[in-house]
Scaffold this active site. Sequence first.
Site, PDB file in Angstrom:
ATOM      1  N   ARG B 123       0.809  -1.228   0.000  1.00 45.40           N
ATOM      2  CA  ARG B 123       0.000   0.000   0.000  1.00 45.40           C
ATOM      3  C   ARG B 123       0.842   1.277   0.000  1.00 45.40           C
ATOM      4  O   ARG B 123       0.381   2.330   0.455  1.00 45.40           O
ATOM      5  CB  ARG B 123      -0.975   0.025   1.181  1.00 45.40           C
ATOM      6  N   LYS B 145       1.812  11.124 -11.950  1.00 42.33           N
ATOM      7  CA  LYS B 145       0.884  10.234 -12.650  1.00 42.33           C
ATOM      8  C   LYS B 145       1.590   8.917 -12.931  1.00 42.33           C
ATOM      9  O   LYS B 145       2.659   8.892 -13.558  1.00 42.33           O
ATOM     10  CB  LYS B 145       0.445  10.857 -13.973  1.00 42.33           C
ATOM     11  N   GLU B 187       6.730  16.906 -26.358  1.00 43.86           N
ATOM     12  CA  GLU B 187       6.177  17.386 -25.072  1.00 43.86           C
ATOM     13  C   GLU B 187       6.767  18.749 -24.697  1.00 43.86           C
ATOM     14  O   GLU B 187       6.115  19.531 -24.000  1.00 43.86           O
ATOM     15  CB  GLU B 187       6.427  16.357 -23.959  1.00 43.86           C
ATOM     16  N   LYS B 229       5.554  22.570 -15.802  1.00 49.93           N
ATOM     17  CA  LYS B 229       4.790  21.433 -15.291  1.00 49.93           C
ATOM     18  C   LYS B 229       4.620  21.525 -13.775  1.00 49.93           C
ATOM     19  O   LYS B 229       3.554  21.222 -13.236  1.00 49.93           O
ATOM     20  CB  LYS B 229       5.445  20.102 -15.670  1.00 49.93           C
ATOM     21  N   GLU B 239      -5.720  16.596 -11.261  1.00 50.35           N
ATOM     22  CA  GLU B 239      -6.379  16.877 -12.534  1.00 50.35           C
ATOM     23  C   GLU B 239      -7.863  17.154 -12.377  1.00 50.35           C
ATOM     24  O   GLU B 239      -8.697  16.583 -13.090  1.00 50.35           O
ATOM     25  CB  GLU B 239      -6.140  15.720 -13.517  1.00 50.35           C
ATOM     26  N   ARG B 243      -4.841  21.048 -14.675  1.00 52.42           N
ATOM     27  CA  ARG B 243      -3.821  20.099 -15.107  1.00 52.42           C
ATOM     28  C   ARG B 243      -4.138  19.451 -16.451  1.00 52.42           C
ATOM     29  O   ARG B 243      -3.231  19.029 -17.179  1.00 52.42           O
ATOM     30  CB  ARG B 243      -3.648  18.998 -14.032  1.00 52.42           C
ATOM     31  N   ASN B 247      -2.630  17.910 -21.452  1.00 52.98           N
ATOM     32  CA  ASN B 247      -2.988  16.882 -22.418  1.00 52.98           C
ATOM     33  C   ASN B 247      -3.259  17.445 -23.809  1.00 52.98           C
ATOM     34  O   ASN B 247      -3.848  16.772 -24.645  1.00 52.98           O
ATOM     35  CB  ASN B 247      -4.210  16.111 -21.911  1.00 52.98           C
ATOM     36  N   HIS B 250      -3.097  15.228 -26.776  1.00 60.92           N
ATOM     37  CA  HIS B 250      -3.111  13.855 -26.278  1.00 60.92           C
ATOM     38  C   HIS B 250      -4.399  13.108 -26.615  1.00 60.92           C
ATOM     39  O   HIS B 250      -4.405  11.889 -26.671  1.00 60.92           O
ATOM     40  CB  HIS B 250      -2.891  13.840 -24.759  1.00 60.92           C
ATOM     41  N   HIS B 254      -3.668   9.802 -28.188  1.00 64.72           N
ATOM     42  CA  HIS B 254      -4.008   8.506 -27.590  1.00 64.72           C
ATOM     43  C   HIS B 254      -4.770   7.628 -28.577  1.00 64.72           C
ATOM     44  O   HIS B 254      -4.584   6.417 -28.616  1.00 64.72           O
ATOM     45  CB  HIS B 254      -4.840   8.699 -26.324  1.00 64.72           C
ATOM     46  N   HIS B 267       4.691   7.602 -28.067  1.00 70.27           N
ATOM     47  CA  HIS B 267       3.747   8.537 -27.455  1.00 70.27           C
ATOM     48  C   HIS B 267       3.951   9.956 -27.989  1.00 70.27           C
ATOM     49  O   HIS B 267       2.991  10.625 -28.388  1.00 70.27           O
ATOM     50  CB  HIS B 267       3.931   8.497 -25.924  1.00 70.27           C
TER      51      HIS B 267
END
Lengths: 367, 367
Positions: B123, B145, B187, B229, B239, B243, B247, B250, B254, B267
């Site tokens: 955990r 992330k 990016e 960032k 997010e 935030r 993207n 993206h 994606h 990517h």
Amino acid sequence: MAKMATVQIELGDRGYAIYIGNGLLENAGTYKGLPAAYAALIVSNTSVAPLYAQRLRNALRMQYAQLHEVVLPDGESHKDWHTLNLIFDGLLQHGCDRRTVLFALGGGVIGDMTGFAAACYMRGVPFVQVPTTLLAQVDSSVGGKTAINHPLGKNMIGAFYQPQLVVCDLDTLDTLPARELAAGLAEVIKYGPIADMELFAWLEAHMDALVARERGALAHVVKRSCEIKAAVVGADEREAGLRAILNFGHTFGHAIEAGMGYGVWLHGEGVAAGMVMAAHLSQRLGLVDGSFVERLTRLIERAGLPTRGPVLDAQDNAGRYLELMRVDKKAEGGEIRFVLIDGPGKAIMRAAPDALVREVIDQCCAS
Amino acid sequence: MAKMATVQIELGDRGYAIYIGNGLLENAGTYKGLPAAYAALIVSNTSVAPLYAQRLRNALRMQYAQLHEVVLPDGESHKDWHTLNLIFDGLLQHGCDRRTVLFALGGGVIGDMTGFAAACYMRGVPFVQVPTTLLAQVDSSVGGKTAINHPLGKNMIGAFYQPQLVVCDLDTLDTLPARELAAGLAEVIKYGPIADMELFAWLEAHMDALVARERGALAHVVKRSCEIKAAVVGADEREAGLRAILNFGHTFGHAIEAGMGYGVWLHGEGVAAGMVMAAHLSQRLGLVDGSFVERLTRLIERAGLPTRGPVLDAQDNAGRYLELMRVDKKAEGGEIRFVLIDGPGKAIMRAAPDALVREVIDQCCAS
């Protein structure tokens, strides 16, 4: 709605309520306070879904535009990645996005897996616990511990992730097999030695009523157990210290569960025998006297629970227990940290000499 | 230690530093400020481990009583549960307890998987990012992330989990394949339209130096990218709003990655073509003029990146893109939320009519 008690978990913006009462599960009003969402996914298992899934669906129907269901195989042996992935499959096949609430309808295994799935799906969606076993109502559904097992260790992969709400519907305990009711009582009994000897005395007076499933007795122990757990979790959410006392009996118990193969002994059964062992270890360290160990053993017995551990290895039983306990999450650098009783009603964490632990295991295991 | 820049991520008790400089990875001093721990586990892949694992081991040797290593297969196609489980296997086989620090040595895939493993193991154990690709240094290693892919969607299973430290050693960029350097530049370019047109103008002036891997130019863009960032993540860790502007490109990107099969397009390549599409969509909605779209397209091209998307379906290409974008995490109730440019240097989130999106896809895909 029927008479209902509420216990609040105080964790700031992660705080939530535990509702305890009869007829809660099927009442639409129970869920009115939840944050708005588009879809709900009920996660249950093959034993519980036929009994309660339709009632829960009826209660949720008006609140969510979409209502989905995933039914998992039943049992601790399925608390693994493969089964967890069935939840993700269901979420993605139904096109569920972040505005989805997961409902865990079942016992501790369903709660742990649904909570972990909610923690991970799209990096976190809300979830609600609807525990249908005594063990889940008094322990596992409260406090935000979620996890799955790994072949090399129980609950090794998981997250601290709090639910939005816990709904303890006492009616669901009517359908619980006797063996599982007893397993739940193990976690109830646990709260006595570590925190509340008044509860312990109450249990001594009312154990027969509990085993007979008297409503009032069950309502009392669910509420009192949740109150104690709420206080402990509120003070130490991520188990930096105090929270570890909730693992009284669990170090030995986890070794029993792992050593026998997950699901052979129920979690509560391992904890029951484990509490007797931990009590004996406390006595040998001079922390409690023999009369307390006897009281505890007697109460566990009256709940219909095992008071002796199984033999895990005919050649070197104590060695096998020690080996399994060293890989427990609570171990640190190979040193086993036991939760011991430092006088009735007070728990402490400490290590113990291997020789002493071996003596306790030899004394406390069926041969 | 060589000259070093530090960017701080402000997230209260989850805050941490990003070190940027040369020769950092192999310097024991880099890691001195980390919390005390008993064991370290380095997670790397078959491409990066032969180049840098020994240097990192040497730097960590004095600090940890135990030092272990797990080497994963390389590539986005391995960013799945099966590969993640190799990390858990390694941790448990070595008997690693909670006093263990994970080190992610590699690109974005290694960082995402190591971070998610750290979030879940018992955990939560601490972890350190040592990104060895430009993409990971300017984007994926910063912000917490973490995730793995599911067959039905990219990054669908993961956690927000912050590292203790990010070590951007610019020397590691020397060994980066040209295609991956370009993917990282995608990016970097992204930060211009959404937040900083001064950076954008600087990139227009220095793109040739970046492609030639001039140290000073790389140092500048890594630092400036991390600063932007850091500001965005500091304001919106999970997010909830702001935030999501990170993207930009993206949503289309994606769809390209998923439609082609993970790993076929990098990517950054998907993001590059996706930014051109998103810019065109912004123009069609009247948010930017054609000259900005041209500037962006030209800069992407100079970085050696694709400016047109692939054809994903010969029969109904736009329909296939739309289908894939509807299951993106950013979609809500089936409505696709695009990050668009509302005048150069400012991003907004909004939906767009399907017909307009279809026109953009038809215009922007290679046939």
